[in-house]
Design a protein around this motif. Structure first.
Motif, PDB file in Angstrom:
ATOM      1  N   LEU A   1      15.768 -22.576  -3.393  1.00 49.03           N
ATOM      2  CA  LEU A   1      17.082 -23.434  -4.332  1.00 49.03           C
ATOM      3  C   LEU A   1      16.141 -24.983  -3.916  1.00 49.03           C
ATOM      4  O   LEU A   1      15.599 -25.644  -4.972  1.00 49.03           O
ATOM      5  CB  LEU A   1      17.878 -23.649  -3.053  1.00 49.03           C
ATOM      6  N   GLU A   2      15.174 -25.855  -2.916  1.00 50.03           N
ATOM      7  CA  GLU A   2      14.436 -26.246  -2.977  1.00 50.03           C
ATOM      8  C   GLU A   2      13.559 -26.528  -4.564  1.00 50.03           C
ATOM      9  O   GLU A   2      13.095 -27.675  -5.317  1.00 50.03           O
ATOM     10  CB  GLU A   2      13.282 -26.474  -2.162  1.00 50.03           C
ATOM     11  N   ALA A   3      13.403 -25.696  -4.543  1.00 47.35           N
ATOM     12  CA  ALA A   3      11.971 -25.018  -6.200  1.00 47.35           C
ATOM     13  C   ALA A   3      12.865 -25.427  -7.328  1.00 47.35           C
ATOM     14  O   ALA A   3      12.567 -25.574  -8.033  1.00 47.35           O
ATOM     15  CB  ALA A   3      11.195 -24.282  -6.163  1.00 47.35           C
ATOM     16  N   GLN A   4      14.317 -24.642  -7.378  1.00 47.40           N
ATOM     17  CA  GLN A   4      14.548 -24.882  -8.247  1.00 47.40           C
ATOM     18  C   GLN A   4      15.476 -26.153  -9.020  1.00 47.40           C
ATOM     19  O   GLN A   4      15.282 -26.728  -9.932  1.00 47.40           O
ATOM     20  CB  GLN A   4      16.632 -24.291  -8.648  1.00 47.40           C
ATOM     21  N   VAL A   5      15.692 -27.124  -7.987  1.00 46.92           N
ATOM     22  CA  VAL A   5      16.167 -28.307  -7.761  1.00 46.92           C
ATOM     23  C   VAL A   5      14.756 -28.756  -8.348  1.00 46.92           C
ATOM     24  O   VAL A   5      15.051 -30.169  -9.020  1.00 46.92           O
ATOM     25  CB  VAL A   5      16.148 -29.147  -6.498  1.00 46.92           C
ATOM     26  N   ARG A   6      13.921 -28.722  -7.682  1.00 44.51           N
ATOM     27  CA  ARG A   6      12.195 -29.639  -8.268  1.00 44.51           C
ATOM     28  C   ARG A   6      12.258 -28.820  -9.762  1.00 44.51           C
ATOM     29  O   ARG A   6      11.814 -30.312 -10.566  1.00 44.51           O
ATOM     30  CB  ARG A   6      10.936 -29.104  -7.889  1.00 44.51           C
ATOM     31  N   ALA A   7      12.768 -28.193 -10.358  1.00 46.14           N
ATOM     32  CA  ALA A   7      12.603 -27.762 -11.737  1.00 46.14           C
ATOM     33  C   ALA A   7      13.831 -28.123 -12.397  1.00 46.14           C
ATOM     34  O   ALA A   7      13.152 -28.323 -13.428  1.00 46.14           O
ATOM     35  CB  ALA A   7      12.581 -26.203 -12.271  1.00 46.14           C
ATOM     36  N   LEU A   8      14.974 -28.270 -11.825  1.00 40.63           N
ATOM     37  CA  LEU A   8      16.062 -29.323 -12.705  1.00 40.63           C
ATOM     38  C   LEU A   8      15.573 -30.279 -12.776  1.00 40.63           C
ATOM     39  O   LEU A   8      15.470 -30.656 -13.763  1.00 40.63           O
ATOM     40  CB  LEU A   8      17.052 -28.515 -11.591  1.00 40.63           C
ATOM     41  N   VAL A   9      15.169 -31.318 -11.565  1.00 40.75           N
ATOM     42  CA  VAL A   9      15.147 -32.995 -11.825  1.00 40.75           C
ATOM     43  C   VAL A   9      14.092 -32.892 -12.542  1.00 40.75           C
ATOM     44  O   VAL A   9      13.883 -33.762 -13.835  1.00 40.75           O
ATOM     45  CB  VAL A   9      14.404 -33.227 -10.052  1.00 40.75           C
ATOM     46  N   ALA A  10      13.036 -32.057 -13.207  1.00 44.27           N
ATOM     47  CA  ALA A  10      11.526 -31.930 -14.665  1.00 44.27           C
ATOM     48  C   ALA A  10      12.120 -31.892 -15.678  1.00 44.27           C
ATOM     49  O   ALA A  10      12.326 -33.004 -15.991  1.00 44.27           O
ATOM     50  CB  ALA A  10      10.528 -31.003 -13.704  1.00 44.27           C
ATOM     51  N   SER A  11      13.254 -30.699 -16.121  1.00 45.92           N
ATOM     52  CA  SER A  11      13.842 -30.973 -16.985  1.00 45.92           C
ATOM     53  C   SER A  11      14.771 -32.338 -17.224  1.00 45.92           C
ATOM     54  O   SER A  11      14.675 -32.474 -18.470  1.00 45.92           O
ATOM     55  CB  SER A  11      14.609 -29.593 -16.341  1.00 45.92           C
ATOM     56  N   HIS A  12      15.127 -32.591 -16.500  1.00 48.13           N
ATOM     57  CA  HIS A  12      16.640 -33.779 -16.489  1.00 48.13           C
ATOM     58  C   HIS A  12      14.994 -34.576 -16.777  1.00 48.13           C
ATOM     59  O   HIS A  12      15.721 -35.340 -18.196  1.00 48.13           O
ATOM     60  CB  HIS A  12      17.101 -34.191 -15.517  1.00 48.13           C
ATOM     61  N   ALA A  13      14.310 -35.037 -16.203  1.00 46.91           N
ATOM     62  CA  ALA A  13      13.881 -36.151 -16.793  1.00 46.91           C
ATOM     63  C   ALA A  13      12.580 -35.877 -18.192  1.00 46.91           C
ATOM     64  O   ALA A  13      13.336 -36.804 -18.892  1.00 46.91           O
ATOM     65  CB  ALA A  13      12.296 -36.700 -16.047  1.00 46.91           C
ATOM     66  N   ALA A  14      12.717 -34.523 -18.309  1.00 48.96           N
ATOM     67  CA  ALA A  14      12.021 -34.205 -19.581  1.00 48.96           C
ATOM     68  C   ALA A  14      13.315 -34.616 -20.587  1.00 48.96           C
ATOM     69  O   ALA A  14      12.643 -35.178 -22.000  1.00 48.96           O
ATOM     70  CB  ALA A  14      11.577 -33.399 -20.287  1.00 48.96           C
ATOM     71  N   CYS A  15      14.413 -34.299 -20.373  1.00 49.68           N
ATOM     72  CA  CYS A  15      15.753 -34.708 -21.743  1.00 49.68           C
ATOM     73  C   CYS A  15      15.350 -35.847 -21.622  1.00 49.68           C
ATOM     74  O   CYS A  15      15.599 -35.918 -22.979  1.00 49.68           O
ATOM     75  CB  CYS A  15      16.895 -34.103 -20.896  1.00 49.68           C
ATOM     76  N   ILE A  16      15.912 -37.211 -20.263  1.00 48.85           N
ATOM     77  CA  ILE A  16      15.503 -37.850 -21.183  1.00 48.85           C
ATOM     78  C   ILE A  16      14.275 -38.825 -21.629  1.00 48.85           C
ATOM     79  O   ILE A  16      14.885 -39.405 -22.610  1.00 48.85           O
ATOM     80  CB  ILE A  16      15.909 -38.891 -19.253  1.00 48.85           C
ATOM     81  N   ASN A  17      13.092 -38.069 -21.346  1.00 46.39           N
ATOM     82  CA  ASN A  17      11.790 -38.866 -22.100  1.00 46.39           C
ATOM     83  C   ASN A  17      12.533 -38.472 -23.693  1.00 46.39           C
ATOM     84  O   ASN A  17      12.142 -38.971 -24.695  1.00 46.39           O
ATOM     85  CB  ASN A  17      10.893 -37.992 -21.480  1.00 46.39           C
ATOM     86  N   ALA A  18      12.924 -37.707 -24.053  1.00 43.45           N
ATOM     87  CA  ALA A  18      13.278 -36.327 -25.101  1.00 43.45           C
ATOM     88  C   ALA A  18      14.263 -37.327 -26.052  1.00 43.45           C
ATOM     89  O   ALA A  18      13.806 -37.941 -27.112  1.00 43.45           O
ATOM     90  CB  ALA A  18      13.335 -35.211 -25.178  1.00 43.45           C
ATOM     91  N   VAL A  19      15.190 -38.072 -25.419  1.00 44.38           N
ATOM     92  CA  VAL A  19      15.903 -38.552 -26.152  1.00 44.38           C
ATOM     93  C   VAL A  19      15.315 -40.203 -26.077  1.00 44.38           C
ATOM     94  O   VAL A  19      15.696 -40.051 -27.650  1.00 44.38           O
ATOM     95  CB  VAL A  19      17.445 -38.210 -25.427  1.00 44.38           C
ATOM     96  N   LEU A  20      15.082 -40.914 -25.848  1.00 41.86           N
ATOM     97  CA  LEU A  20      14.284 -41.813 -25.545  1.00 41.86           C
ATOM     98  C   LEU A  20      13.043 -41.706 -26.664  1.00 41.86           C
ATOM     99  O   LEU A  20      13.027 -42.839 -27.845  1.00 41.86           O
ATOM    100  CB  LEU A  20      13.798 -42.550 -24.078  1.00 41.86           C
ATOM    101  N   ARG A  21      12.391 -41.101 -26.781  1.00 40.73           N
ATOM    102  CA  ARG A  21      11.653 -40.796 -28.487  1.00 40.73           C
ATOM    103  C   ARG A  21      12.227 -41.061 -29.519  1.00 40.73           C
ATOM    104  O   ARG A  21      11.696 -41.255 -30.240  1.00 40.73           O
ATOM    105  CB  ARG A  21      10.372 -39.752 -27.624  1.00 40.73           C
ATOM    106  N   ALA A  22      13.457 -40.103 -29.367  1.00 41.88           N
ATOM    107  CA  ALA A  22      14.128 -39.501 -30.819  1.00 41.88           C
ATOM    108  C   ALA A  22      14.533 -40.600 -31.159  1.00 41.88           C
ATOM    109  O   ALA A  22      14.765 -41.114 -32.251  1.00 41.88           O
ATOM    110  CB  ALA A  22      14.772 -38.633 -30.517  1.00 41.88           C
ATOM    111  N   GLY A  23      14.874 -41.259 -29.866  1.00 43.01           N
ATOM    112  CA  GLY A  23      16.241 -42.537 -30.887  1.00 43.01           C
ATOM    113  C   GLY A  23      16.206 -43.487 -30.850  1.00 43.01           C
ATOM    114  O   GLY A  23      16.816 -44.370 -30.163  1.00 43.01           O
ATOM    115  N   GLY A  24      15.352 -43.328 -29.049  1.00 44.57           N
ATOM    116  CA  GLY A  24      15.392 -45.245 -28.662  1.00 44.57           C
ATOM    117  C   GLY A  24      16.014 -45.329 -27.436  1.00 44.57           C
ATOM    118  O   GLY A  24      17.240 -44.654 -26.744  1.00 44.57           O
TER     119      GLY A  24
END
Length: 153
Positions: A92-115
């Motif tokens: 479960l801790e590994a899953q949480v780390r993967a979800l946090v990384a995925s979450h951060a990647a989504c935020i980064n992608a939204v920022l890059r696409a539309g500011g």
């Protein structure tokens, strides 16, 4: 005919009492190890009176063990369950780390696409997700501030 050794079984009774007091598993072999004249376990298992004494002592030992420590019978299963739960926690801790990384990647992608305006629109729709992540400590309370645009002097 050969005379029976320990006809009254007094030594056997003493050995059984000692094993009970020491909380050592009572078996015919253990009794034979401690008996002075009867050295084979079969000398006890083939004699009905001796076997009755041994079975009675085993029953008393079981009763004492469950009375004094009722959890002793469940200790092994509890340790197995603990090991299983520990491996579940690691997964479960590994899953949480993967979800946090995925979450951060989504935020980064939204920022890059539309500011920043796109990020604000994104968070309007998913504010409850962010609140849930804060509750489970998926990201730290204090974050590092990164300058996206250099300041104009």
């Amino acid at each position: 005919m050969k005379p029976r050794a320990d006809e009254t079984n007094t030594e056997l009774a003493g050995i059984l009492d000692a094993l009970l007091a020491s909380d050592i598993d009572i078996t015919a072999r253990e009794v034979a190890r401690r008996h002075t004249s009867l050295r084979n376990a079969s000398a006890f298992t083939r004699d009905t009176k001796r076997m009755e004494l041994i079975r009675g002592a085993q029953a008393r030992q079981q009763q004492l063990r469950t009375t004094l420590n009722p959890h002793v019978t469940h200790a092994q299963s509890l340790s197995e369950k603990l090991a299983e739960k520990s491996s579940d926690v690691v997964k479960l801790e590994a899953q949480v780390r993967a979800l946090v990384a995925s979450h951060a990647a989504c935020i980064n992608a939204v920022l890059r696409a539309g500011g920043m305006s796109a990020l604000q629109r994104f968070w309007r729709d998913y504010r409850d997700v962010g609140d849930t992540l804060r509750e489970v400590s998926a990201y730290p309370e204090v974050g590092e501030v990164v300058e996206l645009r250099p300041k104009k002097c």
